[in-house]
Design an enzyme around this catalytic site. Structure first.
Site, PDB file in Angstrom:
ATOM      1  N   TRP A  97       4.685 -10.444  -1.923  1.00 44.88           N
ATOM      2  CA  TRP A  97       5.002  -9.729  -0.677  1.00 44.88           C
ATOM      3  C   TRP A  97       6.109 -10.413   0.093  1.00 44.88           C
ATOM      4  CZ3 TRP A  97       3.632  -5.054  -1.179  1.00 44.88           C
ATOM      5  CH2 TRP A  97       2.430  -4.705  -1.795  1.00 44.88           C
ATOM      6  N   ASP A 115       3.731 -11.748   8.323  1.00 47.20           N
ATOM      7  CA  ASP A 115       3.027 -10.655   7.666  1.00 47.20           C
ATOM      8  C   ASP A 115       1.583 -11.133   7.511  1.00 47.20           C
ATOM      9  OD1 ASP A 115       1.890  -8.837   5.948  1.00 47.20           O
ATOM     10  OD2 ASP A 115       3.407  -9.002   4.380  1.00 47.20           O
ATOM     11  N   LYS A 125      -6.545  -3.493   4.923  1.00 46.78           N
ATOM     12  CA  LYS A 125      -7.267  -4.639   4.378  1.00 46.78           C
ATOM     13  C   LYS A 125      -8.308  -5.210   5.339  1.00 46.78           C
ATOM     14  CE  LYS A 125      -3.601  -5.145   1.222  1.00 46.78           C
ATOM     15  NZ  LYS A 125      -2.151  -5.250   1.227  1.00 46.78           N
TER      16      LYS A 125
HETATM   17  C1  LIG Z   1      -0.899  -5.066   0.986  1.00 47.26           C
HETATM   18  C2  LIG Z   1       0.161  -5.920   1.529  1.00 47.26           C
HETATM   19  C3  LIG Z   1       1.429  -5.414   1.892  1.00 47.26           C
HETATM   20  C4  LIG Z   1       1.833  -3.986   1.659  1.00 47.26           C
HETATM   21  O1  LIG Z   1       1.231  -3.134   2.524  1.00 47.26           O
HETATM   22  P1  LIG Z   1       1.589  -1.574   2.544  1.00 47.26           P
HETATM   23  O2  LIG Z   1       0.842  -1.123   3.749  1.00 47.26           O
HETATM   24  O3  LIG Z   1       1.095  -0.999   1.253  1.00 47.26           O
HETATM   25  O4  LIG Z   1       3.052  -1.441   2.680  1.00 47.26           O
HETATM   26  C5  LIG Z   1       2.346  -6.287   2.450  1.00 47.26           C
HETATM   27  N1  LIG Z   1       2.046  -7.579   2.656  1.00 47.26           N
HETATM   28  C6  LIG Z   1       0.844  -8.101   2.313  1.00 47.26           C
HETATM   29  C7  LIG Z   1       0.570  -9.544   2.581  1.00 47.26           C
HETATM   30  C8  LIG Z   1      -0.122  -7.291   1.745  1.00 47.26           C
HETATM   31  O5  LIG Z   1      -1.313  -7.809   1.414  1.00 47.26           O
END
Ligand SMILES: *Cc1c(COP(=O)(O)O)cnc(C)c1O
Length: 355
Positions: free
Chosen positions: A100, A167, A191
């Site tokens: 990511w 993030d 999540k």
């Molecule tokens: C799942 C995830 C993403 C992507 O998320 P989307 O909502 O599918 O764009 C980005 N960064 C991390 C750390 C993730 O776990």
């Protein structure tokens, strides 16, 4: 009974599913479904207000930090962050700790210069880089607090004089942290916060409005702040599910209380991985994620058979990401301790059969 270890979209509290199901049929005895309410109605405004207020409360945010519920998932933030914070001659610092963060780096390069101050790539992302320096003139420093695919996590948030951007898609609200120390935090909701389709952004409003480029209306955080996250139609149902999940978290005692349980869950599973000769962890011990526990089998030939055995016992979602192989058990806030205990029991039962 099913034990859901999916990495995302993932398990949410059962009470949230029940309330959300009821709200689809008849929201608060209004005779209307939550799906057919106008987003500008007082009824939905109350949902948005409560979701924002709960997040501020749970994260102990100060008045400089604004909470937004936006479309596009965390992946949209990979470009929206640099579009709002980085001019094309300026530099942003990024840490590369997995899939990511690599994706975030790729998008940032479209808007300015990127200095990758550290990378775990050479060790196949099995640890979090420790020795690095962030240039003073970097407009911001970006980290991915939890690496969902490899199963590593920053346990110590780096201190820096730069604006810190994170993030937090896979560990937001799972542990206490000084959230006010961040200039910007983003997280896909699917999540740890709610349903897929919405993205939480927490931004210190003082860092905005400093770039020279023209920003498209819908991409400019300032417009979303001004319109209270209702610049256009928000993903109403996803915001509603977030609100319910945040209420649930508050009722559990908030982030500090859930962190204690998360610590117990992770400790229980890692203990089994370390003690059971059939299994082994893949990440440096001090950098292991408490949200996504990645492990393999000492004899890879047994992996198929363990997967089948656990599936028969009702365990869902433990197959590892195709990039890292093996297994990944995601232990998000809503996953009960007894599901982890059940997984551990399953590992032990399997081991008995293969002695
Ligand atoms: C799942 C995830 C993403 C992507 O998320 P989307 O909502 O599918 O764009 C980005 N960064 C991390 C750390 C993730 O776990």
């Amino acid at each position: 009974m099913v034990h859901n270890f999916n990495a995302g979209p993932s398990i949410l509290p059962k009470s949230v599913f029940e309330e959300a199901a009821q709200a689809i049929l008849n929201y608060n005895n209004s005779g209307l479904s939550i799906l057919e309410l106008g987003h500008r109605t007082p009824t939905f405004q109350a949902v948005m207000d409560e979701a924002q207020a709960l997040l501020k409360e749970l994260m102990h945010l100060d008045s400089d930090h604004e909470v937004l519920f936006l479309h596009g998932g965390a992946s949209t933030q990979f470009m929206q962050v640099p579009m709002n914070l980085l001019d094309d001659k300026e530099t942003a610092a990024y840490s590369d700790t997995g899939v990511w963060s690599s994706k975030a780096i790729k998008e940032a390069k479209l808007f300015g210069k990127v200095e990758m101050v550290c990378s775990g790539k050479e060790s196949n992302y099995t640890s979090i880089p420790k020795d690095f320096a962030v240039p003073n003139d970097a407009k911001y420093f970006h980290i991915t607090t939890n690496n969902t695919i490899y199963g590593s996590q920053w346990h110590k948030i780096p201190t820096t004089s730069n604006v810190l951007v994170a993030d937090m898609s896979s560990d937001i609200l799972s542990r206490e942290m000084d959230f006010n120390a961040f200039g910007l935090i983003y997280a896909g909701a699917q999540k740890n916060i709610g349903a897929a389709g919405v993205n939480v952004v927490v931004v210190n409003k003082n860092i905005l409005g400093k770039v020279k480029r023209a920003i498209p209306t819908i991409m400019d955080y300032r417009n979303h702040i001004k319109d209270g996250s209702m610049l256009n139609t928000p993903p109403v149902f996803a915001v509603y599910v977030c609100m319910l999940t945040l209420r649930w978290l508050k009722a559990q005692g908030g982030v500090a209380a859930i962190e204690k349980i998360n610590d117990q869950k992770a400790a229980l599973l890692y203990k089994e991985i370390d003690n059971n000769p059939l299994f082994k962890g893949t990440i440096a011990t001090e950098d292991r994620s408490k949200m996504n526990v990645c492990f393999v089998m000492t004899d890879p030939a047994l992996e198929e058979s363990f997967l089948k055995f656990s599936k028969e016992r009702g365990i869902v979602g433990i197959k590892g990401h195709r990039l890292s192989g093996g297994f990944r058990a995601s232990l998000y806030n809503a996953l009960p301790l007894n599901s982890v205990a059940f997984l551990v029991d399953t590992m032990q039962e399997f081991t008995k059969m293969h002695d």
